[in-house]
Write an enzyme that holds these catalytic residues in place. Structure first.
Site, PDB file in Angstrom:
ATOM      1  N   HIS A 185     -16.323  -4.768 -16.620  1.00 32.74           N
ATOM      2  CA  HIS A 185     -16.294  -3.693 -15.611  1.00 32.74           C
ATOM      3  C   HIS A 185     -17.630  -3.658 -14.843  1.00 32.74           C
ATOM      4  CE1 HIS A 185     -14.384   0.448 -14.574  1.00 32.74           C
ATOM      5  NE2 HIS A 185     -15.034  -0.065 -13.536  1.00 32.74           N
ATOM      6  N   GLU A 200     -10.861   0.585 -22.150  1.00 33.84           N
ATOM      7  CA  GLU A 200     -12.267   0.139 -22.222  1.00 33.84           C
ATOM      8  C   GLU A 200     -13.036   0.999 -23.208  1.00 33.84           C
ATOM      9  OE1 GLU A 200     -13.855   0.039 -18.267  1.00 33.84           O
ATOM     10  OE2 GLU A 200     -12.268  -1.271 -17.570  1.00 33.84           O
ATOM     11  N   ARG A 257      -8.457  -0.684 -11.808  1.00 34.09           N
ATOM     12  CA  ARG A 257      -8.555  -0.027 -13.116  1.00 34.09           C
ATOM     13  C   ARG A 257      -7.594  -0.727 -14.062  1.00 34.09           C
ATOM     14  NH1 ARG A 257     -12.693   1.754 -11.800  1.00 34.09           N
ATOM     15  NH2 ARG A 257     -13.379   3.912 -11.626  1.00 34.09           N
ATOM     16  N   SER A 266       0.872  -1.178   0.000  1.00 31.79           N
ATOM     17  CA  SER A 266       0.000   0.000   0.000  1.00 31.79           C
ATOM     18  C   SER A 266       0.900   1.216   0.000  1.00 31.79           C
ATOM     19  CB  SER A 266      -0.820   0.013   1.300  1.00 31.79           C
ATOM     20  OG  SER A 266      -2.193  -0.085   1.033  1.00 31.79           O
TER      21      SER A 266
HETATM   22  O1  LIG Z   1     -15.291   0.888 -11.219  1.00 31.75           O
HETATM   23  C1  LIG Z   1     -16.211   1.325 -10.631  1.00 31.75           C
HETATM   24  C2  LIG Z   1     -16.131   2.458  -9.761  1.00 31.75           C
HETATM   25  O2  LIG Z   1     -15.078   3.121  -9.688  1.00 31.75           O
HETATM   26  O3  LIG Z   1     -17.156   2.751  -9.127  1.00 31.75           O
END
Ligand SMILES: O=CC(=O)O
Length: 335
Positions: free
Chosen positions: A298, A280, A251, A193
């Site tokens: 997604h 995408e 992402r 993280s």
């Molecule tokens: O990918 C979906 C969001 O960021 O809500």
């Protein structure tokens, strides 16, 4: 009658204007709930460019945007709206928004906050189990092979999930939900993280390469920004190794997608469960041919339940803003 890009009726007079960009998937449910409170401007229903659309709608009177995660709210878009004070996105991710420009301009931003965390974590685990135990692949196989009486033992073996070392990249709300779900499977959790957390006892690795070296699975739960773009590169994938499995519910840009395809084709990693892609809605063609890859459009965040929550949170943020109340899910803007 076709829906109009704006409603000029007298009922709309005096209602605060909200520019809808995208539009968000949930807009068709949100609109009937809030159209007596806000005057929604809908450039997606007009043939005009955004700039020309706004020329008709007096940009100085527009204080709020409601947008979807697939609309890039760039500095140029923000420049068209001199009075903008609030930007509501229906997503958790904010990588489609120029947050620095928002900060500079004093524009507040709200996101979906925590409402999707459980659904996204459920999907991460589902992609992982599906990929490792070859559930979708088995389904496809059985539908075709059963017709030919193929002996069932010819279906290739999957890998065991229980007891696996799972590395979570980004131990925020979603990452924690993923860890919580995988612990009862006997998985051994560690993480990378931005900072080591004082609140958890999972081992922390300061780099993703070190995390990958020590794990058989990586689950990507962090946000996409300048620091995390292509955080999963060839070096990380080679460190994860031949049996390694990657799940991405963050992402697409977190992974160097070209290298991912190459590593999968060369057998440098074992497989992947992907809900998100770098460009995408384009999905690299090669992935469709691979049985060790599970794909999803997604869709991790969206369930019937979260969809309604999304409407309430987005509408609630607009209501709070226009009645000078604290926002429900404000985003902390970068320095
Ligand atoms: O990918 C979906 C969001 O960021 O809500």
């Amino acid at each position: 009658m076709a829906e109009e890009a704006y409603n000029s009726s007298s009922e709309m007079k005096g209602l605060p204007k909200v520019l809808v960009l995208g539009p968000p998937l949930s807009f068709s449910s949100l609109q009937p709930l809030y159209s007596h409170k806000f005057h929604f401007l809908k450039p997606h229903l007009s043939d005009l460019s955004l700039q020309h659309f706004l020329q008709i709608h007096h940009p100085p009177s527009i204080a709020a945007i409601l947008c979807s995660p697939n609309y890039s709210v760039t500095a140029e878009v923000l420049r068209l709206l001199p009075s903008l004070r609030l930007l509501v996105t229906t997503s958790i991710g904010t990588d489609h928004i120029d947050l620095r420009e928002c900060r500079r301009r004093g524009i507040q931003v709200t996101s979906a906050g925590a409402i999707f965390s459980e659904d996204v974590a459920d999907m991460a685990v589902a992609l992982l189990i599906d990929g490792m135990r070859k559930i979708s692949a088995a389904d496809r196989w059985l539908r075709t092979q059963n017709r030919h009486n193929t002996p069932w033992h010819l279906f290739p073996l999957g890998s065991k999930l229980s007891g696996k070392q799972v590395g979570i990249v980004g131990l925020g709300r979603i990452g924690m939900e993923v860890a919580k779900r995988l612990e009862p499977f006997g998985c051994i959790i560690s993480y990378n993280s931005k900072h080591k957390k004082t609140t958890v006892s999972y081992p922390f690795y300061p780099t993703v390469v070190e995390l990958a070296t020590n794990c058989g699975v990586l689950v990507l739960c962090c946000e996409l920004n300048e620091q995390t773009k292509h955080i999963i590169n060839r070096e990380v994938m080679l460190a994860l190794g031949k049996g390694g499995f990657i799940v991405n519910i963050g992402r697409g840009g977190l992974i160097d997608e070209k290298e991912l395809v190459k590593c999968l084709m060369e057998g440098e990693i074992g497989g992947a469960g992907l809900d998100v892609f770098e460009n995408e809605p384009r999905v690299p063609q090669e992935l469709f041919e691979m049985n060790n890859v599970v794909l999803s459009p997604h869709a991790a965040a969206i369930t019937e339940e979260s969809f309604m929550n999304m409407c309430e949170v987005a509408g609630g943020n607009l209501e709070a803003f226009f009645s000078n109340k604290p926002l429900i899910s404000p985003v902390t803007l970068p320095e």
